[in-house]
Structures are given as C-alpha cells and as structure tokens.
Design a protein around this motif. Sequence first.
Motif, PDB file in Angstrom:
ATOM      1  N   THR A  24       0.830  -1.206   0.000  1.00 41.54           N
ATOM      2  CA  THR A  24       0.000   0.000   0.000  1.00 41.54           C
ATOM      3  C   THR A  24       0.863   1.253   0.000  1.00 41.54           C
ATOM      4  O   THR A  24       0.531   2.250  -0.646  1.00 41.54           O
ATOM      5  N   THR A  28       1.301   4.386  -2.908  1.00 43.27           N
ATOM      6  CA  THR A  28       1.355   5.814  -2.576  1.00 43.27           C
ATOM      7  C   THR A  28       2.556   6.466  -3.263  1.00 43.27           C
ATOM      8  O   THR A  28       2.449   7.557  -3.832  1.00 43.27           O
ATOM      9  N   ASN A 135      -3.580   7.758   6.958  1.00 40.68           N
ATOM     10  CA  ASN A 135      -2.979   6.445   6.738  1.00 40.68           C
ATOM     11  C   ASN A 135      -2.845   5.589   7.988  1.00 40.68           C
ATOM     12  O   ASN A 135      -2.677   4.370   7.882  1.00 40.68           O
ATOM     13  N   ASN A 172      -4.626   4.597  -2.128  1.00 44.29           N
ATOM     14  CA  ASN A 172      -3.391   5.292  -1.771  1.00 44.29           C
ATOM     15  C   ASN A 172      -2.721   5.936  -2.982  1.00 44.29           C
ATOM     16  O   ASN A 172      -1.983   6.917  -2.853  1.00 44.29           O
ATOM     17  N   ALA A 201       2.838   7.828   3.667  1.00 46.02           N
ATOM     18  CA  ALA A 201       2.297   6.476   3.870  1.00 46.02           C
ATOM     19  C   ALA A 201       3.268   5.559   4.615  1.00 46.02           C
ATOM     20  O   ALA A 201       2.951   4.383   4.817  1.00 46.02           O
TER      21      ALA A 201
END
Length: 273
Positions: A24, A28, A135, A172, A201
């Motif tokens: 994830t 980002t 986040n 993201n 992130a």
Amino acid sequence: MEHVIQYFQEIDPVLAALYATLFTWGLTAAGAGLVFLFKSPNRALLDGMLGFTGGVMVAASFWSLLAPGIEMSPGDGFVKVIPAAVGFLTGAAFIFGLDKILPHLHINFKIDEAEGVKTPWHRTTLLVLAITLHNIPEGLAVGVLFGGVASGFEGATIGGAVALALGIGLQNFPEGFAVAVPMRRHGLSRRKSWMYGQASALVEPIAGVLGAWAVLTFEPILPYALAFAAGAMIFVVVEEVIPETQQDKYTDIATMGFIGGFIIMMTLDVGLG
C-alpha cells in the motif's frame, strides 16, 4: 490472485501484514511519482480521486471490518454488537484526539485553516501530516485483519485481508498524487515533492505490524480492534476527506468518485473474501 492468497496463507501473519502494507505504501509512492509528469493538478481530477479515496474507506469499514467483527462477536442480539459499538467509538475518539493535537493542513485549505496545535511549521510539513493522519487507520486495519486470520477467528479470511490491502493500495495511489502535486505547485522540486508524497504512507507498515501483533498477542480484542479501525477510518472520511472535496465547483465529480470507490471496494471484498 489465487497464488497471492495462497502465499499469504503460508507466511507469518506479522510478516504478511508488513508485506501488505509495504504494497500500500508502494502505491502511494507510485501516485506521488506523477509529480514528475504534472506540475499543477487538474482540480476536477483531484476532487474525483479524493472522493474515490473516501468511498474505498467507507466500504472497507463495513465489508472488511465491521461485518466480520460483528460476526465473530460472542452472544446474541444487542450483546453481539457491543464489541463493534465500543471499538467503533474508541477508534473515532482516537483519531479525534490526534486531529486536535497533531498539526496538519488539508489539501484544499488555506494555511490559516491548519488544525491541531499551532506551530510555525511549513505548509508542506502540515500537508504531509494531514495525509499521514489518513494512513494510520488504514495500516492498522490491514494488520488487524491479517492477525485475525492467523488467530483462526470465524469471519476473518485471508481473501478478505488481501482484498482490504488491495483496496487500500488503490486509494493510496490518488492520495500520493494529491499530496505531491500541490507541493510541486507551491515551488518544491519534483524530487522533494515526491519524497514528501510517499513519506505520508510510511506510517502504514508500522501501524500494520502493530495491529497484527496486538491481535495475535491479545486474541479476544479482535472484534474490538476491527471496529476500532473502522471507526478511525469513518472519522477520517467525515472529518477530513469529504470536506476537502467540497471547496469548489467539482463536488459532483467528487461524489461520483466516492460511489466508484465504494463499489470497487465492495466488489473486491465480496469477490475475494
């Protein structure tokens, strides 16, 4: 996708949570990389992306977190929903406290509208902290769900955990874009804009590992922990994401982005979970 699910079934759950949240974070960073292509974002596109983010977070809160949390709670009737209600309220209260303390500035707001404790920090730092606030619950949600799968709780599935990580990663990507490109517009170099964008992130792997570890160590808290992550994400959507999309004339685009994000996350969770 079946091979991915099988892989996550075979490795340590804390390691699985780490890998999932690194994924994830990576999306980002990829989204922030758009700063090398654009200096000034299209406002309609930005609002649509932020709306998409909100839709994914709301859908994930119910399909991936609240529904499994209620399903695995003991008891019947009102007793069965108590862990979800307590966890949801606690998660919202946790982010509420951070929102009041952590200095941050939302993307579409002016510098004099910064929230949290007043500081002389630069606008770029405040923008990064705002996305970082988004986040924390996202990483926590992924880690908690992977921990729940490893603990063998009914209702927590590896497919659902992978779907959640995939959905969080998808939203993201526009988040990285949303924080990096405005920084470029305000005069930062492309490299620095990208660095700030992806850094927002980095908290996700930390929160993910902590979430998985907490559930594995204290198994009875899982229904509360799932609802905690859901409450935190819903607070972020209502307090942070939606207001950011309502500052100009593209509110309809933001709304349709929200609907699209919700549908995609719902489909991923039901299809894989």
